[in-house]
Write an enzyme that holds these catalytic residues in place. Structure first.
Site, PDB file in Angstrom:
ATOM      1  N   ASP A 194       1.434  -7.289 -40.427  1.00 12.40           N
ATOM      2  CA  ASP A 194       2.487  -8.280 -40.599  1.00 12.40           C
ATOM      3  C   ASP A 194       1.949  -9.670 -40.243  1.00 12.40           C
ATOM      4  O   ASP A 194       0.883 -10.062 -40.715  1.00 12.40           O
ATOM      5  CB  ASP A 194       3.705  -7.892 -39.759  1.00 12.40           C
ATOM      6  CG  ASP A 194       5.009  -8.469 -40.281  1.00 12.40           C
ATOM      7  OD1 ASP A 194       5.258  -9.663 -40.028  1.00 12.40           O
ATOM      8  OD2 ASP A 194       5.780  -7.736 -40.921  1.00 12.40           O
ATOM      9  N   ALA A 205      -4.758  -7.891 -31.916  1.00 15.60           N
ATOM     10  CA  ALA A 205      -4.147  -7.539 -33.200  1.00 15.60           C
ATOM     11  C   ALA A 205      -5.230  -7.114 -34.179  1.00 15.60           C
ATOM     12  O   ALA A 205      -6.369  -7.587 -34.114  1.00 15.60           O
ATOM     13  CB  ALA A 205      -3.366  -8.722 -33.760  1.00 15.60           C
ATOM     14  N   GLY A 255     -10.124  -7.795 -39.886  1.00 20.63           N
ATOM     15  CA  GLY A 255     -10.564  -7.093 -38.693  1.00 20.63           C
ATOM     16  C   GLY A 255      -9.646  -7.265 -37.504  1.00 20.63           C
ATOM     17  O   GLY A 255      -8.474  -6.906 -37.556  1.00 20.63           O
ATOM     18  N   ALA A 290      -8.403  -9.589 -33.737  1.00 23.18           N
ATOM     19  CA  ALA A 290      -8.270 -10.873 -33.043  1.00 23.18           C
ATOM     20  C   ALA A 290      -7.906 -10.579 -31.592  1.00 23.18           C
ATOM     21  O   ALA A 290      -6.798 -10.134 -31.297  1.00 23.18           O
ATOM     22  CB  ALA A 290      -7.194 -11.736 -33.701  1.00 23.18           C
ATOM     23  N   CYS A 294       3.260  -9.484 -35.259  1.00 19.31           N
ATOM     24  CA  CYS A 294       3.041  -8.191 -35.919  1.00 19.31           C
ATOM     25  C   CYS A 294       4.349  -7.544 -36.358  1.00 19.31           C
ATOM     26  O   CYS A 294       4.395  -6.342 -36.648  1.00 19.31           O
ATOM     27  CB  CYS A 294       2.236  -7.245 -35.027  1.00 19.31           C
ATOM     28  SG  CYS A 294       0.636  -7.916 -34.544  1.00 19.31           S
TER      29      CYS A 294
END
EC number: 2.3.1.181
Length: 245
Positions: free
Chosen positions: A93, A163, A176, A178, A194
């Protein structure tokens, strides 16, 4: 024989520029695989694996299945705050990228590791879990919610520290993770991070009570990436001289 992963640090780079580079590296991988298929059985694709590190100027990014309602500010507010907004082709998201955050983009040919996206995501999570464990934090997974969490099963205490969202084409990955290291967490107040309403966001700085050297954290990520993926990490041309990997 271990796979080699080329590690590069792009430094501070606009989100779209890093996305373009990822797309270029992904196409190199998929084109090599297509050429090998055309050449016939026994031809080994000349694919290369990459791990790109970077930091982005403030930007909110929305995954392909994300909900625009999870962005809580207007275009005018974004412009006034100097924050970009980008709709992406990754999973997941909405999230935030900015200063004090370590962003990692693995571009891997999973056919040379394993063909299992779920396993790949769990392995990315494990890299971060082991990394933050070196700072005394017990990272965990939250069922049905990709990423790394602290206290995910405790109502009112669950908070996300890393995330994740990926894309995969012909088993070549991009996008990928973070990891919030010294991130200004107030930026997350402008979104539903998210898309999860009842859990908060945290950082290594907030949890440890001190500012952490990001080069040190990045080096530990590389170390655990090598362990989890059983790979040899090699310095790329864009990695700063003298910096550890």
């Amino acid at each position: 024989m271990k796979q080699q992963i080329i590690v590069n640090d792009l430094g501070r780079i606009p989100y779209r520029d890093a996305w373009d580079l990822q797309e270029k590296l992904l196409r190199e991988g998929t084109d090599a695989k297509a050429a090998a298929r055309e050449a016939g059985a026994g031809t080994i694709p000349q694919t290369r694996h990459h791990l790109l590190f970077c930091e982005h100027p403030p930007v909110y990014t929305l995954g392909k299945s994300g909900d625009m309602d999870h962005l809580l500010v207007s275009d005018a507010d974004l412009a006034a705050k100097g924050i970009q907004f980008v709709q992406t082709n990754r999973g997941g998201d909405i999230t935030f990228h900015g200063e004090g955050q370590i962003v990692g983009y693995p571009i891997l040919d999973l056919e040379r590791f394993y063909t299992d996206i779920g396993r790949y995501l769990r392995n990315l999570e494990e890299v971060i879990i082991r990394t933050i464990g070196e700072y005394g934090l017990a990272g965990e997974r939250s069922k049905g919610e990709t990423g790394v969490w602290l206290d995910p099963s405790i109502p009112g205490r669950a908070r996300k520290i890393c995330a994740m969202g990926v894309r995969c084409s012909r088993w070549v990955t991009m996008h990928g993770f973070a990891l919030n290291v010294n991130t200004d967490l107030s930026y997350f107040n402008n979104i539903v991070p998210c898309g999860i309403q009842d859990k908060s966001v945290t950082s290594l700085q907030k949890e440890t009570g001190r500012t952490l050297p990001e080069e040190e954290v990045r080096a530990r990520i590389v170390h655990h990436f090598s362990e989890i993926f059983d790979a040899e990490m090699v310095r790329g041309a864009l990695f700063p001289a003298g910096a550890d990997i």
